[in-house]
Write a protein that holds these residues in place. Structure first.
Motif, PDB file in Angstrom:
ATOM      1  N   ALA A   1      24.828  21.703  54.924  1.00  0.00           N
ATOM      2  CA  ALA A   1      24.252  22.858  55.604  1.00  0.00           C
ATOM      3  C   ALA A   1      24.965  24.135  55.175  1.00  0.00           C
ATOM      4  O   ALA A   1      26.109  24.099  54.722  1.00  0.00           O
ATOM      5  CB  ALA A   1      24.375  22.694  57.109  1.00  0.00           C
ATOM      6  N   PHE A   2      24.287  25.256  55.348  1.00  0.00           N
ATOM      7  CA  PHE A   2      24.863  26.574  55.132  1.00  0.00           C
ATOM      8  C   PHE A   2      24.592  27.405  56.376  1.00  0.00           C
ATOM      9  O   PHE A   2      23.583  27.207  57.051  1.00  0.00           O
ATOM     10  CB  PHE A   2      24.238  27.239  53.899  1.00  0.00           C
ATOM     11  N   GLY A   3      25.496  28.328  56.680  1.00  0.00           N
ATOM     12  CA  GLY A   3      25.273  29.131  57.870  1.00  0.00           C
ATOM     13  C   GLY A   3      26.264  30.267  58.016  1.00  0.00           C
ATOM     14  O   GLY A   3      27.050  30.574  57.116  1.00  0.00           O
ATOM     15  N   LEU A   4      26.226  30.865  59.204  1.00  0.00           N
ATOM     16  CA  LEU A   4      27.087  31.982  59.586  1.00  0.00           C
ATOM     17  C   LEU A   4      27.680  31.699  60.948  1.00  0.00           C
ATOM     18  O   LEU A   4      27.099  30.968  61.749  1.00  0.00           O
ATOM     19  CB  LEU A   4      26.285  33.280  59.645  1.00  0.00           C
ATOM     20  N   GLY A   5      28.805  32.325  61.216  1.00  0.00           N
ATOM     21  CA  GLY A   5      29.407  32.136  62.527  1.00  0.00           C
ATOM     22  C   GLY A   5      30.525  33.120  62.758  1.00  0.00           C
ATOM     23  O   GLY A   5      30.735  34.065  61.982  1.00  0.00           O
ATOM     24  N   GLY A   6      31.245  32.880  63.817  1.00  0.00           N
ATOM     25  CA  GLY A   6      32.368  33.726  64.164  1.00  0.00           C
ATOM     26  C   GLY A   6      33.336  33.007  65.063  1.00  0.00           C
ATOM     27  O   GLY A   6      32.977  32.038  65.737  1.00  0.00           O
ATOM     28  N   ARG A   7      34.572  33.454  65.042  1.00  0.00           N
ATOM     29  CA  ARG A   7      35.629  32.906  65.887  1.00  0.00           C
ATOM     30  C   ARG A   7      36.368  34.040  66.571  1.00  0.00           C
ATOM     31  O   ARG A   7      36.490  35.142  66.037  1.00  0.00           O
ATOM     32  CB  ARG A   7      36.665  32.138  65.059  1.00  0.00           C
ATOM     33  N   ALA A   8      36.885  33.736  67.733  1.00  0.00           N
ATOM     34  CA  ALA A   8      37.841  34.591  68.429  1.00  0.00           C
ATOM     35  C   ALA A   8      39.055  33.729  68.736  1.00  0.00           C
ATOM     36  O   ALA A   8      38.913  32.580  69.139  1.00  0.00           O
ATOM     37  CB  ALA A   8      37.245  35.146  69.720  1.00  0.00           C
ATOM     38  N   SER A   9      40.232  34.265  68.491  1.00  0.00           N
ATOM     39  CA  SER A   9      41.471  33.524  68.748  1.00  0.00           C
ATOM     40  C   SER A   9      42.373  34.372  69.632  1.00  0.00           C
ATOM     41  O   SER A   9      42.536  35.571  69.402  1.00  0.00           O
ATOM     42  CB  SER A   9      42.182  33.185  67.439  1.00  0.00           C
ATOM     43  N   ILE A  10      42.953  33.712  70.616  1.00  0.00           N
ATOM     44  CA  ILE A  10      43.824  34.398  71.570  1.00  0.00           C
ATOM     45  C   ILE A  10      45.195  33.739  71.516  1.00  0.00           C
ATOM     46  O   ILE A  10      45.308  32.532  71.765  1.00  0.00           O
ATOM     47  CB  ILE A  10      43.251  34.300  72.998  1.00  0.00           C
ATOM     48  N   PRO A  11      46.252  34.492  71.178  1.00  0.00           N
ATOM     49  CA  PRO A  11      47.595  33.909  71.164  1.00  0.00           C
ATOM     50  C   PRO A  11      48.057  33.581  72.585  1.00  0.00           C
ATOM     51  O   PRO A  11      47.799  34.343  73.518  1.00  0.00           O
ATOM     52  CB  PRO A  11      48.468  34.989  70.533  1.00  0.00           C
ATOM     53  N   ILE A  12      48.709  32.437  72.711  1.00  0.00           N
ATOM     54  CA  ILE A  12      49.233  32.027  74.014  1.00  0.00           C
ATOM     55  C   ILE A  12      50.743  32.187  74.057  1.00  0.00           C
ATOM     56  O   ILE A  12      51.297  32.671  75.039  1.00  0.00           O
ATOM     57  CB  ILE A  12      48.830  30.572  74.332  1.00  0.00           C
ATOM     58  N   VAL A  13      51.420  31.772  72.973  1.00  0.00           N
ATOM     59  CA  VAL A  13      52.881  31.858  72.951  1.00  0.00           C
ATOM     60  C   VAL A  13      53.372  32.111  71.518  1.00  0.00           C
ATOM     61  O   VAL A  13      52.822  31.571  70.559  1.00  0.00           O
ATOM     62  CB  VAL A  13      53.518  30.580  73.545  1.00  0.00           C
ATOM     63  N   GLN A  14      54.362  32.997  71.364  1.00  0.00           N
ATOM     64  CA  GLN A  14      55.038  33.216  70.084  1.00  0.00           C
ATOM     65  C   GLN A  14      56.194  32.226  69.980  1.00  0.00           C
ATOM     66  O   GLN A  14      56.792  31.861  70.987  1.00  0.00           O
ATOM     67  CB  GLN A  14      55.571  34.649  69.996  1.00  0.00           C
ATOM     68  N   ASN A  15      56.516  31.807  68.758  1.00  0.00           N
ATOM     69  CA  ASN A  15      57.560  30.810  68.535  1.00  0.00           C
ATOM     70  C   ASN A  15      57.375  29.630  69.475  1.00  0.00           C
ATOM     71  O   ASN A  15      58.228  29.296  70.279  1.00  0.00           O
ATOM     72  CB  ASN A  15      58.948  31.416  68.649  1.00  0.00           C
ATOM     73  N   GLY A  16      56.194  29.024  69.343  1.00  0.00           N
ATOM     74  CA  GLY A  16      55.733  27.987  70.245  1.00  0.00           C
ATOM     75  C   GLY A  16      56.520  26.704  70.249  1.00  0.00           C
ATOM     76  O   GLY A  16      57.519  26.577  70.940  1.00  0.00           O
ATOM     77  N   PHE A  17      56.094  25.714  69.484  1.00  0.00           N
ATOM     78  CA  PHE A  17      56.657  24.376  69.583  1.00  0.00           C
ATOM     79  C   PHE A  17      57.996  24.227  68.873  1.00  0.00           C
ATOM     80  O   PHE A  17      58.787  23.363  69.227  1.00  0.00           O
ATOM     81  CB  PHE A  17      55.665  23.347  69.028  1.00  0.00           C
ATOM     82  N   ILE A  18      58.252  25.055  67.841  1.00  0.00           N
ATOM     83  CA  ILE A  18      59.498  24.978  67.082  1.00  0.00           C
ATOM     84  C   ILE A  18      60.133  26.356  67.099  1.00  0.00           C
ATOM     85  O   ILE A  18      59.691  27.271  66.402  1.00  0.00           O
ATOM     86  CB  ILE A  18      59.246  24.504  65.624  1.00  0.00           C
ATOM     87  N   LYS A  19      61.166  26.518  67.893  1.00  0.00           N
ATOM     88  CA  LYS A  19      61.769  27.837  68.117  1.00  0.00           C
ATOM     89  C   LYS A  19      62.455  28.401  66.874  1.00  0.00           C
ATOM     90  O   LYS A  19      62.601  29.614  66.742  1.00  0.00           O
ATOM     91  CB  LYS A  19      62.785  27.771  69.260  1.00  0.00           C
ATOM     92  N   SER A  20      62.881  27.550  65.944  1.00  0.00           N
ATOM     93  CA  SER A  20      63.670  28.008  64.806  1.00  0.00           C
ATOM     94  C   SER A  20      62.828  28.545  63.648  1.00  0.00           C
ATOM     95  O   SER A  20      63.391  29.055  62.683  1.00  0.00           O
ATOM     96  CB  SER A  20      64.559  26.867  64.304  1.00  0.00           C
TER      97      SER A  20
END
Length: 150
Positions: A20-39
Protein backbone atom coordinates in the motif's frame (compact mmCIF):
# COMPACT_ATOMS: atom_id res chain seq x y z
CA UNK A 1 6.03 18.31 21.25
CA UNK A 2 6.76 16.97 17.77
CA UNK A 3 4.47 17.04 14.72
CA UNK A 4 5.40 14.87 11.73
CA UNK A 5 3.58 14.67 8.39
CA UNK A 6 4.85 11.71 6.34
CA UNK A 7 4.47 9.51 3.30
CA UNK A 8 3.90 5.77 3.84
CA UNK A 9 4.52 2.39 2.32
CA UNK A 10 2.62 -0.48 3.91
CA UNK A 11 3.75 -4.01 3.11
CA UNK A 12 1.79 -5.93 5.73
CA UNK A 13 -1.86 -5.44 4.84
CA UNK A 14 -3.92 -5.71 7.99
CA UNK A 15 -6.83 -7.17 6.02
CA UNK A 16 -5.63 -7.38 2.42
CA UNK A 17 -2.04 -8.62 2.29
CA UNK A 18 -0.85 -6.35 -0.54
CA UNK A 19 1.55 -3.39 -0.74
CA UNK A 20 0.00 0.00 0.00
CA UNK A 21 0.92 3.66 -0.38
CA UNK A 22 -0.46 6.53 1.65
CA UNK A 23 -0.10 9.63 3.79
CA UNK A 24 -0.27 10.22 7.49
CA UNK A 25 0.96 12.11 10.47
CA UNK A 26 2.26 11.64 13.99
CA UNK A 27 2.34 13.69 17.14
CA UNK A 28 4.83 12.83 19.88
CA UNK A 29 4.79 14.12 23.43
CA UNK A 30 7.89 13.76 25.65
CA UNK A 31 7.18 12.28 29.06
CA UNK A 32 10.63 12.16 30.67
CA UNK A 33 14.18 13.28 29.79
CA UNK A 34 17.01 10.83 30.55
CA UNK A 35 14.39 8.14 30.96
CA UNK A 36 15.38 4.52 31.48
CA UNK A 37 19.19 4.96 31.40
CA UNK A 38 20.34 8.02 33.33
CA UNK A 39 23.95 7.90 32.08
CA UNK A 40 23.12 8.49 28.38
CA UNK A 41 21.22 11.22 26.53
CA UNK A 42 17.78 9.69 25.98
CA UNK A 43 14.11 10.55 26.37
CA UNK A 44 10.83 8.66 26.55
CA UNK A 45 7.54 9.82 25.12
CA UNK A 46 4.26 8.71 23.65
CA UNK A 47 3.55 8.92 19.92
CA UNK A 48 0.20 8.63 18.20
CA UNK A 49 -1.03 9.27 14.71
CA UNK A 50 -3.40 8.83 11.82
CA UNK A 51 -2.42 7.02 8.60
CA UNK A 52 -4.44 6.45 5.42
CA UNK A 53 -3.23 3.62 3.14
CA UNK A 54 -4.45 2.65 -0.33
CA UNK A 55 -3.99 -0.96 -1.51
CA UNK A 56 -4.05 -1.66 -5.25
CA UNK A 57 -5.09 -5.31 -4.92
CA UNK A 58 -6.13 -7.85 -2.32
CA UNK A 59 -4.75 -11.31 -1.63
CA UNK A 60 -7.86 -13.37 -2.31
CA UNK A 61 -8.73 -11.74 -5.61
CA UNK A 62 -6.36 -9.59 -7.69
CA UNK A 63 -8.93 -7.22 -9.17
CA UNK A 64 -10.02 -5.36 -6.05
CA UNK A 65 -8.58 -2.48 -4.06
CA UNK A 66 -8.73 -1.59 -0.39
CA UNK A 67 -8.36 1.43 1.88
CA UNK A 68 -7.17 1.27 5.47
CA UNK A 69 -7.37 3.90 8.20
CA UNK A 70 -4.80 3.23 10.92
CA UNK A 71 -4.29 4.81 14.35
CA UNK A 72 -0.81 3.96 15.71
CA UNK A 73 -0.02 4.45 19.42
CA UNK A 74 3.43 3.66 20.82
CA UNK A 75 6.03 4.41 23.44
CA UNK A 76 8.91 6.27 21.78
CA UNK A 77 12.39 5.82 23.27
CA UNK A 78 14.83 8.34 21.76
CA UNK A 79 18.63 8.19 21.84
CA UNK A 80 20.60 11.30 20.89
CA UNK A 81 23.78 9.85 19.36
CA UNK A 82 25.45 12.85 17.65
CA UNK A 83 24.95 16.58 17.16
CA UNK A 84 22.55 16.13 14.22
CA UNK A 85 21.42 12.50 14.70
CA UNK A 86 18.99 10.68 16.95
CA UNK A 87 17.51 7.18 16.75
CA UNK A 88 14.42 5.70 18.35
CA UNK A 89 12.42 2.55 18.95
CA UNK A 90 8.62 2.45 19.16
CA UNK A 91 6.83 -0.60 20.59
CA UNK A 92 3.07 -0.22 20.55
CA UNK A 93 -0.08 -1.11 18.71
CA UNK A 94 -2.31 0.16 15.96
CA UNK A 95 -6.04 0.24 15.55
CA UNK A 96 -7.22 -0.22 11.97
CA UNK A 97 -10.39 -0.06 9.95
CA UNK A 98 -10.07 -1.42 6.42
CA UNK A 99 -12.68 -1.70 3.71
CA UNK A 100 -13.08 -2.77 0.08
CA UNK A 101 -14.93 -0.19 -2.03
CA UNK A 102 -14.96 -2.23 -5.27
CA UNK A 103 -15.55 -5.94 -4.77
CA UNK A 104 -15.56 -8.38 -7.69
CA UNK A 105 -19.03 -9.45 -8.84
CA UNK A 106 -20.63 -11.96 -6.53
CA UNK A 107 -18.23 -11.39 -3.60
CA UNK A 108 -19.29 -9.50 -0.48
CA UNK A 109 -17.41 -6.30 0.36
CA UNK A 110 -15.92 -7.00 3.79
CA UNK A 111 -14.79 -4.49 6.33
CA UNK A 112 -12.25 -5.27 9.00
CA UNK A 113 -11.60 -3.49 12.26
CA UNK A 114 -9.09 -4.59 14.84
CA UNK A 115 -6.06 -3.96 17.00
CA UNK A 116 -2.63 -5.44 16.25
CA UNK A 117 0.82 -5.11 17.84
CA UNK A 118 3.31 -2.82 16.11
CA UNK A 119 6.99 -1.98 16.28
CA UNK A 120 9.03 0.67 14.51
CA UNK A 121 12.68 1.73 14.60
CA UNK A 122 13.82 4.96 13.10
CA UNK A 123 16.14 7.88 12.95
CA UNK A 124 16.18 11.62 12.57
CA UNK A 125 18.60 13.99 10.90
CA UNK A 126 18.18 17.27 12.80
CA UNK A 127 18.45 20.15 10.32
CA UNK A 128 17.92 22.65 13.14
CA UNK A 129 16.55 22.69 16.69
CA UNK A 130 13.02 22.85 15.30
CA UNK A 131 13.10 20.70 12.09
CA UNK A 132 14.34 17.21 11.26
CA UNK A 133 13.99 14.59 8.53
CA UNK A 134 12.46 11.46 10.07
CA UNK A 135 12.44 7.89 8.77
CA UNK A 136 10.77 4.92 10.46
CA UNK A 137 10.66 1.26 9.43
CA UNK A 138 8.84 -1.63 11.03
CA UNK A 139 5.55 -3.43 11.24
CA UNK A 140 3.18 -2.50 9.60
CA UNK A 141 4.65 0.46 7.67
CA UNK A 142 7.67 2.41 6.45
CA UNK A 143 7.42 6.20 6.64
CA UNK A 144 9.50 9.20 5.65
CA UNK A 145 8.60 12.72 6.72
CA UNK A 146 9.58 16.03 8.24
CA UNK A 147 9.33 16.60 11.99
CA UNK A 148 8.57 19.99 13.49
CA UNK A 149 9.45 20.50 17.17
CA UNK A 150 7.26 22.98 19.01
Amino acid sequence: MELEPHGLVGWFGDAYGATAFGLGGRASIPIVQNGFIKSINNSVGITFGLDLLFYGSCYYHGSCSATSLELPVAMQWNFFVAQHWSVFGEPGLYIYHAFLPDCPAGLPCPTATGVLPAFWAGGRYHISDSVSLTMRIGYPTFSFGVSFFL
